[in-house]
Design a protein around this motif. Structure first.
Motif, short mmCIF file in Angstrom:
data_model
loop_
_atom_site.label_atom_id
_atom_site.label_comp_id
_atom_site.label_asym_id
_atom_site.label_seq_id
_atom_site.Cartn_x
_atom_site.Cartn_y
_atom_site.Cartn_z
N GLU A 1 0.91 -1.03 0.28
CA GLU A 1 0.20 0.09 -0.37
C GLU A 1 0.96 1.45 -0.14
OE1 GLU A 1 -2.31 1.46 3.56
OE2 GLU A 1 -0.79 -0.63 4.48
N PHE A 2 0.46 2.15 -0.16
CA PHE A 2 1.17 3.32 -0.57
C PHE A 2 0.88 4.55 0.22
CE2 PHE A 2 2.29 8.04 -2.44
CZ PHE A 2 3.23 7.69 -3.29
N LEU A 3 2.08 5.02 1.13
CA LEU A 3 1.50 5.64 2.23
C LEU A 3 1.82 7.31 2.49
CD1 LEU A 3 3.23 3.50 5.30
CD2 LEU A 3 0.38 3.57 4.14
N THR A 4 1.15 8.00 2.49
CA THR A 4 1.31 9.02 2.25
C THR A 4 1.74 10.62 2.86
OG1 THR A 4 -1.20 9.46 2.51
CG2 THR A 4 -1.01 9.23 0.05
N GLY A 5 1.72 9.66 3.87
CA GLY A 5 1.96 10.70 5.11
C GLY A 5 3.35 11.03 5.73
N GLU A 6 3.98 11.54 6.30
CA GLU A 6 5.26 11.57 6.66
C GLU A 6 6.32 9.51 7.32
OE1 GLU A 6 5.59 15.50 8.53
OE2 GLU A 6 6.12 16.15 6.44
N SER A 7 7.50 10.09 7.69
CA SER A 7 7.93 9.33 8.49
C SER A 7 8.24 9.62 9.48
CB SER A 7 9.12 8.83 8.12
OG SER A 7 10.09 9.80 7.88
N LEU A 8 8.16 8.99 11.12
CA LEU A 8 8.55 9.54 11.97
C LEU A 8 9.83 10.00 11.90
CD1 LEU A 8 8.14 7.12 14.49
CD2 LEU A 8 6.63 9.33 14.46
N GLY A 9 11.06 10.69 11.00
CA GLY A 9 12.48 10.96 10.89
C GLY A 9 11.73 12.55 10.32
N GLU A 10 10.75 12.71 9.49
CA GLU A 10 10.28 13.67 8.65
C GLU A 10 9.77 14.74 9.76
OE1 GLU A 10 9.58 12.14 4.09
OE2 GLU A 10 8.25 11.99 5.53
N GLU A 11 8.63 14.15 10.42
CA GLU A 11 8.02 14.70 11.70
C GLU A 11 8.86 15.12 12.58
OE1 GLU A 11 4.85 13.72 13.17
OE2 GLU A 11 4.07 12.08 11.46
N VAL A 12 9.88 14.54 13.61
CA VAL A 12 11.07 14.86 14.04
C VAL A 12 11.78 15.75 13.83
CG1 VAL A 12 12.81 13.98 16.12
CG2 VAL A 12 10.89 12.84 15.24
N ALA A 13 12.29 15.65 12.60
CA ALA A 13 13.15 17.39 11.43
C ALA A 13 12.33 18.44 12.47
CB ALA A 13 13.20 17.13 10.29
N ALA A 14 11.23 19.02 12.79
CA ALA A 14 10.81 19.91 12.98
C ALA A 14 10.50 20.30 14.41
CB ALA A 14 9.53 20.12 12.46
N GLY A 15 11.97 19.13 14.75
CA GLY A 15 11.94 19.34 16.50
C GLY A 15 10.84 18.57 17.55
#
Length: 526
Positions: free
Chosen positions: A87-101
């Motif tokens: 399945e194609f997941l369209t959301g962000e990874s945890l790494g991308e979210e944590v990059a913002a803090g």
């Protein structure tokens, strides 16, 4: 393969864009021409292992079916290289979210809990991830976090990946399920603090994993509660046997930290420490109260599978382990107990309001009382005029006399009480189609994907029994696989079974009769 030249795999999967690569192969955003939807295609690299090993790996990952694991839709070979269609997941990874803090405490607990649930499902199926990092967890469009990127457990960690590697993996002893939990602990640490537990060059980080004790997350972020400190440090224990016994105990512990259970009616509304992580007792000045003995330095809590080796950890009442969130009455705590700085407190929610039918019953009672009062008044008025008044007779069978004539100027009592509806459910919605006679728009696989999303949406509002949701997810995905294999008949039988099970669950109260899932079920009939 070049991302500038789309290729076609198995005559149906078009590779449109290279979106990731790793030790085991490349991940492409693809398009399933038969099912008419976007998918993710992972082409495994034969340089990582033999085709047979890769094929076994792909089949093992495909057996992991869980809402918090990216669903494998198909497996096969392309020019000698095994591939997986997911399945194609369209959301962000945890790494991308944590990059913002760092993330908020409750959100971090919720996301890591979902990751732990997905890993628990994989471990039960005999699959070890082996390559966990923040980018190993990605959100679906619905917001649900899913495990992705399963690797080969005997692969050498990359320089970047060593920040999340367990000591037994770094020193060559090999990794298993406890190594995944250690890596998840490192990810949880980074989600909370914005940095992993150890930093430096790859060589320095490896040595720190082997020999150094990490600082508690609260040393970097003061609002991290004490029980969350203890859980993360337990996951980061050097000894694999000292870590929590699995992903499910971790998920339960995180859920208890993020959303402490409400106290029972009649209990005190004052903040109480969570029973599964009771803090050290504070001696009360009253002589009759005996404080709880404080744990000694290095004394550990009896976690499932062993005791953590770092940090001062308070004992659980009754020897409960991580994730055991059984309710205990306030009497279980001494008067001298109080929350330690940073511990999560429990606050009662306001009691539920009165039933919506209460007002109707009150109005009905008032109307009946008014009718009785008017009737009695008429009888007394008739008696004052010397007219006969009905009374008891000698007959054993009671009879009812006709009421006295009512003067024309006296209005009749009102009985305008709203009738109670006999059909509270309302009209049955008109279905969009009959599954036995028509194929849903976009085909069965796309329809089953929408079905799965409806279950997930119902879960997101917390209005479905977890066991019923889990069974529905499993059966929906099995039906999708049958459809992908062109077994539409068995797939339809599977769908019919899912719908019947959900209808029975609605009758039992495990599945609501309103909401996104109920709406989806009402759209189609068998």
């Amino acid at each position: 393969m070049s991302d500038a030249t789309p290729s076609l795999i198995a005559g149906r999967y078009r590779l449109d864009e290279l979106i990731g690569s790793g030790p085991t192969g490349e991940v492409w955003r693809g398009y399933d021409q038969r099912a008419d939807w976007t998918v993710a295609v992972k082409v495994l690299d034969t340089r990582a292992a033999t085709p047979e090993v890769l094929r076994q790996h792909a089949q093992a990952v495909a057996r992991v079916i869980h809402p918090n694991v990216a669903m494998v839709l198909d497996v096969g070979d392309h020019e000698g290289a095994p591939y997986l269609v997911m399945e194609f997941l369209t959301g962000e990874s945890l790494g991308e979210e944590v990059a913002a803090g760092p993330l908020p405490i409750v959100e971090a607990c919720d996301l890591i809990g979902q990751a732990a649930a997905g890993l628990e499902a994989a471990h039960r199926a005999g699959v070890v991830h082996g390559q966990i990092g923040p980018d190993s967890f990605r959100r679906a469009g619905s917001g649900v976090l899913k495990v992705v990127g399963f690797g080969l457990t005997d692969q050498v960690p990359s320089d970047d990946g060593v920040r999340y590697r367990a000591p037994e993996v770094i020193d060559g002893r090999g990794g298993a399920a406890p190594a995944d939990l250690y890596a998840l602990g490192c990810v949880c640490y980074e989600v909370l603090c914005g940095r992993p537990p150890f930093e430096g060059s790859p060589e320095e980080v490896g040595e720190l994993h082997l020999h150094a004790e990490p600082a508690p997350p609260s040393s970097h972020r003061a609002e991290v509660p004490g029980e969350l400190d203890r859980l993360v440090l337990a996951m980061l224990a050097k000894d694999p046997a000292a870590r929590p016994a699995g992903g499910e105990p971790v998920r339960r512990a995180l859920a208890a930290i993020a959303r402490p259970p409400r106290s029972q009616p009649g209990q005190s509304t004052a903040p109480q420490p969570h029973p599964a992580t009771a803090p050290q007792a504070i001696p009360h000045p009253a002589p009759q109260v005996t404080p709880h003995p404080a744990p000694q330095s290095g004394q550990a809590t009896p976690y499932p599978g062993g005791a953590p080796q770092t940090g001062q950890v308070a004992s659980y009442p009754g020897g409960a382990g991580i994730g055991d969130t059984q309710a205990m009455p306030p009497a279980a705590f001494h008067d001298g107990d109080g929350p330690r700085k940073g511990d999560t407190a429990i606050y009662d929610a306001p009691p539920p309001g009165p039933s919506s039918n209460r007002r109707l019953f009150v109005q009905l009672g008032v109307a009946l009382a008014a009718i009785a009062a008017v009737t009695v008044g008429l009888i007394l008025w008739s008696g004052s005029r010397g007219e006969p008044v009905a009374g008891p007779t000698s007959s054993p069978t009671p009879t009812t006399s006709a009421p006295a004539p009512v003067p024309t100027e006296t209005p009749e009592p009102s009985t305008s009480v709203a009738p109670i509806p006999t059909d509270p459910v309302g009209p049955t919605p008109t279905p969009k189609g009959t599954l036995a006679n028509s194929v849903p728009p976009g085909g069965w696989v796309k329809w089953l994907g929408e079905f799965d999303k409806a279950v997930t949406a119902q879960e997101s509002i917390g209005d479905i029994e977890p066991g019923a949701a889990r069974k529905a997810h499993d059966k929906i995905r099995k039906a999708a696989r049958k459809s992908l294999e062109n077994h539409d008949g068995p797939a339809l039988d599977q769908v019919a079974g899912i719908v019947r099970d959900l209808r029975k669950a609605q009758a039992k109260g495990d599945v609501p009769t309103s909401g996104p899932l109920a709406d989806f079920l009402d759209d189609w009939k068998l």
